[in-house]
Design a protein around this motif. Structure first.
Motif, PDB file in Angstrom:
ATOM      1  N   LEU A 118       0.837  -1.191   0.107  1.00 34.47           N
ATOM      2  CA  LEU A 118       0.045  -0.056   0.117  1.00 34.47           C
ATOM      3  C   LEU A 118       0.970   1.229   0.010  1.00 34.47           C
ATOM      4  CD1 LEU A 118      -2.782  -1.008   2.685  1.00 34.47           C
ATOM      5  CD2 LEU A 118      -3.145  -0.260   0.260  1.00 34.47           C
ATOM      6  N   LEU A 119       1.955   1.424   0.741  1.00 32.77           N
ATOM      7  CA  LEU A 119       2.674   2.422   0.900  1.00 32.77           C
ATOM      8  C   LEU A 119       3.518   2.839  -0.323  1.00 32.77           C
ATOM      9  CD1 LEU A 119       3.970   2.025   4.461  1.00 32.77           C
ATOM     10  CD2 LEU A 119       2.459   3.688   3.854  1.00 32.77           C
ATOM     11  N   ARG A 120       4.050   1.650  -0.879  1.00 30.82           N
ATOM     12  CA  ARG A 120       4.630   2.019  -2.089  1.00 30.82           C
ATOM     13  C   ARG A 120       4.214   1.682  -3.584  1.00 30.82           C
ATOM     14  NH1 ARG A 120      10.249   2.352  -0.872  1.00 30.82           N
ATOM     15  NH2 ARG A 120      10.162   3.049  -2.917  1.00 30.82           N
ATOM     16  N   SER A 121       2.923   1.176  -3.487  1.00 31.90           N
ATOM     17  CA  SER A 121       2.081   0.983  -4.715  1.00 31.90           C
ATOM     18  C   SER A 121       2.598  -0.059  -5.647  1.00 31.90           C
ATOM     19  CB  SER A 121       1.772   2.485  -5.590  1.00 31.90           C
ATOM     20  OG  SER A 121       1.419   3.315  -4.814  1.00 31.90           O
ATOM     21  N   ILE A 122       3.245  -1.020  -5.062  1.00 29.48           N
ATOM     22  CA  ILE A 122       3.808  -2.100  -5.651  1.00 29.48           C
ATOM     23  C   ILE A 122       2.903  -2.801  -6.737  1.00 29.48           C
ATOM     24  CG2 ILE A 122       5.215  -4.214  -5.500  1.00 29.48           C
ATOM     25  CD1 ILE A 122       5.917  -3.454  -2.636  1.00 29.48           C
ATOM     26  N   SER A 123       1.714  -3.115  -6.159  1.00 31.20           N
ATOM     27  CA  SER A 123       0.754  -3.985  -6.981  1.00 31.20           C
ATOM     28  C   SER A 123       0.464  -3.151  -8.294  1.00 31.20           C
ATOM     29  CB  SER A 123      -0.402  -4.502  -6.394  1.00 31.20           C
ATOM     30  OG  SER A 123       0.075  -5.529  -5.213  1.00 31.20           O
ATOM     31  N   ARG A 127       1.003  -3.978 -12.212  1.00 31.67           N
ATOM     32  CA  ARG A 127      -0.182  -3.913 -13.048  1.00 31.67           C
ATOM     33  C   ARG A 127       0.142  -2.975 -14.366  1.00 31.67           C
ATOM     34  NH1 ARG A 127      -3.329  -4.250  -8.667  1.00 31.67           N
ATOM     35  NH2 ARG A 127      -4.044  -1.992  -8.475  1.00 31.67           N
ATOM     36  N   LEU A 128       0.653  -1.721 -13.869  1.00 31.02           N
ATOM     37  CA  LEU A 128       0.827  -0.745 -15.128  1.00 31.02           C
ATOM     38  C   LEU A 128       1.890  -1.380 -15.931  1.00 31.02           C
ATOM     39  CD1 LEU A 128       0.473   2.349 -13.039  1.00 31.02           C
ATOM     40  CD2 LEU A 128      -1.200   1.733 -14.968  1.00 31.02           C
ATOM     41  N   MET A 129       2.854  -1.932 -15.591  1.00 32.41           N
ATOM     42  CA  MET A 129       3.889  -2.334 -16.127  1.00 32.41           C
ATOM     43  C   MET A 129       3.496  -3.749 -17.173  1.00 32.41           C
ATOM     44  SD  MET A 129       6.931  -0.989 -15.893  1.00 32.41           S
ATOM     45  CE  MET A 129       8.142  -2.056 -16.184  1.00 32.41           C
ATOM     46  N   HIS A 130       2.681  -4.739 -16.567  1.00 36.65           N
ATOM     47  CA  HIS A 130       2.066  -5.459 -17.519  1.00 36.65           C
ATOM     48  C   HIS A 130       1.193  -5.018 -18.642  1.00 36.65           C
ATOM     49  CE1 HIS A 130       3.857  -9.055 -15.775  1.00 36.65           C
ATOM     50  NE2 HIS A 130       3.703  -8.624 -14.499  1.00 36.65           N
ATOM     51  N   SER A 131       0.684  -3.617 -18.518  1.00 34.34           N
ATOM     52  CA  SER A 131       0.131  -3.162 -19.437  1.00 34.34           C
ATOM     53  C   SER A 131       0.885  -2.179 -20.370  1.00 34.34           C
ATOM     54  CB  SER A 131      -1.118  -2.374 -18.989  1.00 34.34           C
ATOM     55  OG  SER A 131      -2.003  -3.140 -18.281  1.00 34.34           O
ATOM     56  N   LYS A 132       2.332  -2.515 -20.082  1.00 36.77           N
ATOM     57  CA  LYS A 132       3.231  -1.596 -20.875  1.00 36.77           C
ATOM     58  C   LYS A 132       3.230  -0.128 -20.532  1.00 36.77           C
ATOM     59  CE  LYS A 132       3.416  -5.179 -24.701  1.00 36.77           C
ATOM     60  NZ  LYS A 132       4.445  -5.824 -23.619  1.00 36.77           N
ATOM     61  N   HIS A 133       2.796   0.254 -19.352  1.00 40.39           N
ATOM     62  CA  HIS A 133       2.682   1.662 -18.877  1.00 40.39           C
ATOM     63  C   HIS A 133       3.755   1.895 -17.799  1.00 40.39           C
ATOM     64  CE1 HIS A 133      -0.902   2.785 -21.052  1.00 40.39           C
ATOM     65  NE2 HIS A 133      -1.417   1.806 -20.847  1.00 40.39           N
ATOM     66  N   GLU A 276      -9.066   1.267  -7.715  1.00 39.42           N
ATOM     67  CA  GLU A 276      -7.586   0.897  -8.170  1.00 39.42           C
ATOM     68  C   GLU A 276      -6.805   0.791  -6.760  1.00 39.42           C
ATOM     69  OE1 GLU A 276      -3.992   0.310 -10.140  1.00 39.42           O
ATOM     70  OE2 GLU A 276      -6.403  -0.050 -10.817  1.00 39.42           O
ATOM     71  N   PRO A 277      -7.059   1.807  -5.692  1.00 41.37           N
ATOM     72  CA  PRO A 277      -6.118   1.645  -4.708  1.00 41.37           C
ATOM     73  C   PRO A 277      -6.621   0.646  -3.814  1.00 41.37           C
ATOM     74  CG  PRO A 277      -7.510   3.689  -4.609  1.00 41.37           C
ATOM     75  CD  PRO A 277      -7.921   2.953  -5.969  1.00 41.37           C
ATOM     76  N   CYS A 278      -7.150  -0.396  -4.058  1.00 45.55           N
ATOM     77  CA  CYS A 278      -7.736  -1.327  -3.052  1.00 45.55           C
ATOM     78  C   CYS A 278      -7.311  -2.597  -3.456  1.00 45.55           C
ATOM     79  CB  CYS A 278      -9.358  -1.322  -3.105  1.00 45.55           C
ATOM     80  SG  CYS A 278      -9.799  -2.457  -1.713  1.00 45.55           S
TER      81      CYS A 278
END
Length: 326
Positions: A118-123, A127-133, A276-278
């Motif tokens: 949660l603190l570092r938005s790892i998940s 998810r964004l990297m797997h969507s090429k973002h 998204e933030p859940c």
């Protein structure tokens, strides 16, 4: 004597063969044919000729027990007892056992992992990297924040020990109906009322059983006391957090994020899946190889004791029957 193993998974840990123990004892068994958490009607259909139930979190209600006239033992794989009608079991002479210590290490570690996520938005980054973002999130360090621990029992204490060992500058606020003051003094805990815990914590983490008292403990009112920058984590039981109120708080910006491992209805596919933030995980707090193997082994050991006519090692204590009536 027939055993129904309703919990899933069961016997899937490498180099761990609980089914072999049943076979060696010449005990007939049936595995859950659905490979998921059973509904009440499904369990009713399966349990009519069963003497022993090795259970997960499926509802073991009066109706289920009425459909099982031969049922004499419910061996719960895990700690939560909210799915078992304990009073109905007692009235029918059905013994109930559980494995309270076995899941705790895995649940505690997952909880601290979710704090860091949660603190570092790892998940979210994954998810964004797997969507090429490519997006770099600015987060916060855990060390130096205030963590509120609601429920300081087997899991809550382990969470606190992990925090103290790895993040010495964390301020820990705690609340429990029976505070362990010697533990609190050893670990530098501040015992506070719930309202103060909600208002002052950067992270609120829940480690409570689901009872009539804790059902919907966290509603719009409690969330409204928390900082807009705060996070809430629930790895204990669905039903403690009002999922609708949580969704509203997250979408309106009244709460920064949440991590939820347990839900009112499982498998879960509700409104939180669109937020998204859940962070959502599928009731997997205890799902480490060692803890899962320990849970299955301990439950099975009591099953075999019951078959032999020996005293049970981990019967549900009287206090749990009292709590279930509240």
């Amino acid at each position: 004597m027939k055993v129904l193993i309703s919990t899933v998974p069961f016997g899937s840990v490498p180099n761990h063969d609980p089914l072999g123990l049943l076979e060696a004892a010449r005990v007939r068994y049936q595995l859950n044919p659905f490979g998921r958490r059973l509904t009440e009607p499904e369990l009713v259909e399966l349990i009519h000729d069963v003497s022993i139930l090795i259970a997960g979190t499926e509802p073991i209600t009066t109706e289920v027990m009425e459909a099982a006239p031969q049922l004499r033992l419910i061996a719960r794989v895990g700690i939560g007892l909210d799915s078992v009608d304990l009073e109905a079991a007692r009235m029918r002479g059905i013994a109930v056992t559980y494995t309270p210590e076995a899941p705790a290490p895995a649940v505690a570690e997952l909880t601290v992992g979710l704090m860091l996520d949660l603190l570092r938005s790892i998940s979210r980054a994954d998810r964004l990297m797997h969507s090429k973002h490519w997006r770099r999130f600015l987060g916060r360090r855990l060390d130096g924040l205030t963590v509120g621990v609601l429920g300081v029992g087997r899991v809550g204490k382990r969470v606190i020990r992990i925090l103290r060992g790895g993040f010495p500058n964390v301020r820990i606020l705690a609340n429990d109906i029976q505070p362990d003051f010697s533990f609190g003094e050893e670990l530098g805990i501040e015992w506070v009322e719930k309202n103060k815990l909600y208002a002052n914590s950067d992270i609120v983490t829940l480690h409570l059983p689901l009872t009539q008292i804790t059902n919907r403990l966290i509603t719009e009112r409690e969330i409204g006391m928390m900082k807009p920058s705060a996070f809430i984590i629930n790895t204990s039981r669905g039903g403690i957090v009002d999922e609708s109120a949580l969704a509203t708080a997250l979408t309106s910006g009244c709460l920064a994020g949440a991590a939820i491992d347990v839900f009112d209805r499982e498998p879960y596919s509700g409104v939180l899946t669109d937020i998204e933030p859940c962070i959502l995980t599928c009731h997997m707090g205890s799902m480490s190889e060692d803890c899962r193997a320990a849970m299955e082994t301990e439950a099975l050991e009591d099953v075999l004791r019951f078959v032999r006519g020996d005293p049970l090692k981990q019967p549900v204590p009287e206090v749990e029957y009292t709590v279930s009536k509240r």
